[in-house]
Design a protein around this motif. Sequence first.
Motif, mmCIF file in Angstrom:
data_model
loop_
_atom_site.group_PDB
_atom_site.id
_atom_site.type_symbol
_atom_site.label_atom_id
_atom_site.label_comp_id
_atom_site.label_asym_id
_atom_site.label_seq_id
_atom_site.Cartn_x
_atom_site.Cartn_y
_atom_site.Cartn_z
ATOM 1 N N ALA A 52 37.218 40.725 69.328
ATOM 2 C CA ALA A 52 36.222 39.660 69.492
ATOM 3 C C ALA A 52 36.808 38.470 70.238
ATOM 4 O O ALA A 52 36.168 37.890 71.127
ATOM 5 C CB ALA A 52 35.698 39.222 68.119
ATOM 6 N N PHE A 53 38.035 38.092 69.889
ATOM 7 C CA PHE A 53 38.682 36.954 70.538
ATOM 8 C C PHE A 53 38.961 37.248 72.012
ATOM 9 O O PHE A 53 38.962 36.331 72.849
ATOM 10 C CB PHE A 53 39.970 36.599 69.817
ATOM 11 C CG PHE A 53 39.754 35.804 68.543
ATOM 12 C CD1 PHE A 53 38.513 35.753 67.939
ATOM 13 C CD2 PHE A 53 40.805 35.116 67.943
ATOM 14 C CE1 PHE A 53 38.306 35.023 66.772
ATOM 15 C CE2 PHE A 53 40.612 34.389 66.783
ATOM 16 C CZ PHE A 53 39.355 34.335 66.194
ATOM 17 N N LEU A 54 39.199 38.510 72.333
ATOM 18 C CA LEU A 54 39.410 38.878 73.728
ATOM 19 C C LEU A 54 38.086 38.839 74.499
ATOM 20 O O LEU A 54 38.028 38.311 75.618
ATOM 21 C CB LEU A 54 40.026 40.278 73.815
ATOM 22 C CG LEU A 54 40.404 40.768 75.223
ATOM 23 C CD1 LEU A 54 41.459 39.861 75.838
ATOM 24 C CD2 LEU A 54 40.910 42.206 75.176
ATOM 25 N N LEU A 112 30.746 32.952 68.805
ATOM 26 C CA LEU A 112 31.174 31.697 68.168
ATOM 27 C C LEU A 112 32.546 31.253 68.653
ATOM 28 O O LEU A 112 32.793 30.067 68.860
ATOM 29 C CB LEU A 112 31.175 31.867 66.646
ATOM 30 C CG LEU A 112 29.806 32.096 65.999
ATOM 31 C CD1 LEU A 112 29.962 32.429 64.520
ATOM 32 C CD2 LEU A 112 28.903 30.881 66.186
ATOM 33 N N ARG A 113 33.430 32.213 68.844
ATOM 34 C CA ARG A 113 34.760 31.887 69.365
ATOM 35 C C ARG A 113 34.650 31.327 70.781
ATOM 36 O O ARG A 113 35.352 30.368 71.141
ATOM 37 C CB ARG A 113 35.634 33.139 69.350
ATOM 38 C CG ARG A 113 36.990 33.002 70.054
ATOM 39 C CD ARG A 113 37.900 32.021 69.371
ATOM 40 N NE ARG A 113 39.260 32.145 69.885
ATOM 41 C CZ ARG A 113 40.227 31.258 69.672
ATOM 42 N NH1 ARG A 113 39.996 30.177 68.957
ATOM 43 N NH2 ARG A 113 41.439 31.453 70.168
ATOM 44 N N ALA A 114 33.773 31.884 71.612
ATOM 45 C CA ALA A 114 33.591 31.397 72.978
ATOM 46 C C ALA A 114 33.071 29.959 72.979
ATOM 47 O O ALA A 114 33.508 29.123 73.776
ATOM 48 C CB ALA A 114 32.628 32.311 73.732
ATOM 49 N N PHE A 115 32.131 29.661 72.083
ATOM 50 C CA PHE A 115 31.594 28.293 71.995
ATOM 51 C C PHE A 115 32.689 27.328 71.559
ATOM 52 O O PHE A 115 32.794 26.216 72.074
ATOM 53 C CB PHE A 115 30.422 28.259 71.012
ATOM 54 C CG PHE A 115 29.481 27.125 71.249
ATOM 55 C CD1 PHE A 115 28.378 27.282 72.071
ATOM 56 C CD2 PHE A 115 29.692 25.884 70.663
ATOM 57 C CE1 PHE A 115 27.502 26.226 72.302
ATOM 58 C CE2 PHE A 115 28.833 24.828 70.881
ATOM 59 C CZ PHE A 115 27.728 24.986 71.708
ATOM 60 N N LEU A 159 34.112 29.804 59.635
ATOM 61 C CA LEU A 159 34.996 28.858 60.331
ATOM 62 C C LEU A 159 34.436 28.535 61.720
ATOM 63 O O LEU A 159 34.257 27.359 62.082
ATOM 64 C CB LEU A 159 36.397 29.460 60.456
ATOM 65 C CG LEU A 159 37.397 28.694 61.345
ATOM 66 C CD1 LEU A 159 37.821 27.403 60.666
ATOM 67 C CD2 LEU A 159 38.610 29.551 61.663
ATOM 68 N N LEU A 160 34.154 29.567 62.491
ATOM 69 C CA LEU A 160 33.690 29.378 63.861
ATOM 70 C C LEU A 160 32.260 28.863 63.918
ATOM 71 O O LEU A 160 31.901 28.091 64.821
ATOM 72 C CB LEU A 160 33.811 30.702 64.625
ATOM 73 C CG LEU A 160 35.246 31.228 64.789
ATOM 74 C CD1 LEU A 160 35.247 32.632 65.368
ATOM 75 C CD2 LEU A 160 36.068 30.294 65.668
ATOM 76 N N LEU A 161 31.441 29.260 62.951
ATOM 77 C CA LEU A 161 30.061 28.777 62.910
ATOM 78 C C LEU A 161 30.013 27.275 62.645
ATOM 79 O O LEU A 161 29.233 26.544 63.264
ATOM 80 C CB LEU A 161 29.271 29.527 61.837
ATOM 81 C CG LEU A 161 27.802 29.129 61.681
ATOM 82 C CD1 LEU A 161 27.030 29.399 62.967
ATOM 83 C CD2 LEU A 161 27.164 29.861 60.503
ATOM 84 N N THR A 162 30.856 26.801 61.752
ATOM 85 C CA THR A 162 30.906 25.361 61.457
ATOM 86 C C THR A 162 31.307 24.568 62.691
ATOM 87 O O THR A 162 30.704 23.535 63.015
ATOM 88 C CB THR A 162 31.886 25.087 60.305
ATOM 89 O OG1 THR A 162 31.509 25.843 59.160
ATOM 90 C CG2 THR A 162 31.901 23.606 59.954
#
Length: 440
Positions: A52-54, A112-115, A159-162
């Motif tokens: 996902a992070f990639l 979410l990580r991209a945002f 975490l990422l949603l917040t």
Amino acid sequence: MSYEKKLMVRHSIASIIALALFGASRFIYSAVISRRFGVEVLGIANSLISQAFLIAIPLSFFAVALGKYASEFLAKGEDSRIRSIATWGFSFPFLGILIGPFNIYLALLSTLRAFQLTFRSFIYGLHRGEVYAYTMILAFFFFLGGFISENYYLPYIVLLLTISLFAFFYLVKNGLFGRPKARDFKLLVNYSSFAFLGTLSGVFLVQGPYFLSEKLASPRVAGIVSASLSSAFLLTYLPQVFQSAVMPLYSYKYGKDEMDYVKRLAESSTRILSFFVAIIVFILILLGREILSIIFGFNLGNEFYLALMAIETYIAYNPSIVALNSTKYVKYGTFVALFGALASSIFWLLLIAPFGEYGAVGGLFSGYLIILIGTALISRKKLGVSFNSYFPFATALLFQSLIFMSKIAVLAGFGVYLVLRRNEIRESLEVFKSLWIERQ
């Protein structure tokens, strides 16, 4: 205190808080999941998170460019162009929703990580790094609360949603979105087409060992790799602090055509950063493996030492490659990063299956070493960065490799290293002293 030093101090403090928390999240996550569900589940979970992070890197296509041009437009007072690039940049992460029909967790985490990556780069470009620190502190508490659930992906989702929700409301409240302009889109594309590839290469090197270990070996091997790398990667928050705090300053000075400042900053940052990291690595080599084996609930092997040296190599070249990426030489930084990622990929394909965790970590070390050599040569030619700035790293690596003989040999090497690098000790103390005096 000068504006540049105020900016560096403020951003550094904010970055230390934010990036330390996010860096610690992977370590905490790995430790809790390993103890609660076992090493195999740890390997499976970290494999999907790493994928996902990639994927988040192409979804945050404009992130690096946003930070660079936000800082340049801020220096020129072009507020409308800042709002224009923000609208373009923050529209791309939502493309991650398209992954939903294939894997909902992959879609959520990557989007979410991209945002988050886009917001982090943009807000530092605006010289408001402390805002990201506040966001990260808030999100970290929700991350810890996520462990209550039996769903082992939930901590990272909350975490990422917040972070994403806070970022969106902050941008709207402060009027940082505006009418997108075609010329700004072209500007972002021209820069991002190269910066994106370099970023993708860097993230692939970080995340690749997690999911390739599972695919090419087994979930257990992936779990062992997760434990070693999640611990070693805690060190990377130091260069991330540097990058978030100083890259806007690089771009700011580049916009003012002060290239000599960029060169001197790259050299001093490399020396001091390499020295501090070397001290930490020496200590972790002497004490870390036994402590971490207790934390994770299974024994780490010598791959942990190799993981530390790999991350130390990454940290050594970071200031120079950030300098290249912050100027017109971004293409060169991208090419060398791509070459290193390609080399690691080949090593992983050849070594992970027969050698397990040693193949995964060894491939990572090889890729980082290739990038360091390439970066040193290019930054020397294009920016005039001296090879001498890499000596603290090179001498540390030589003495640290004595661990494969005995800990007594490493301890002796540590003492010799401190004597040899006494100039860096003095330089570091003078830097902290000057910052302290100017703050009074």
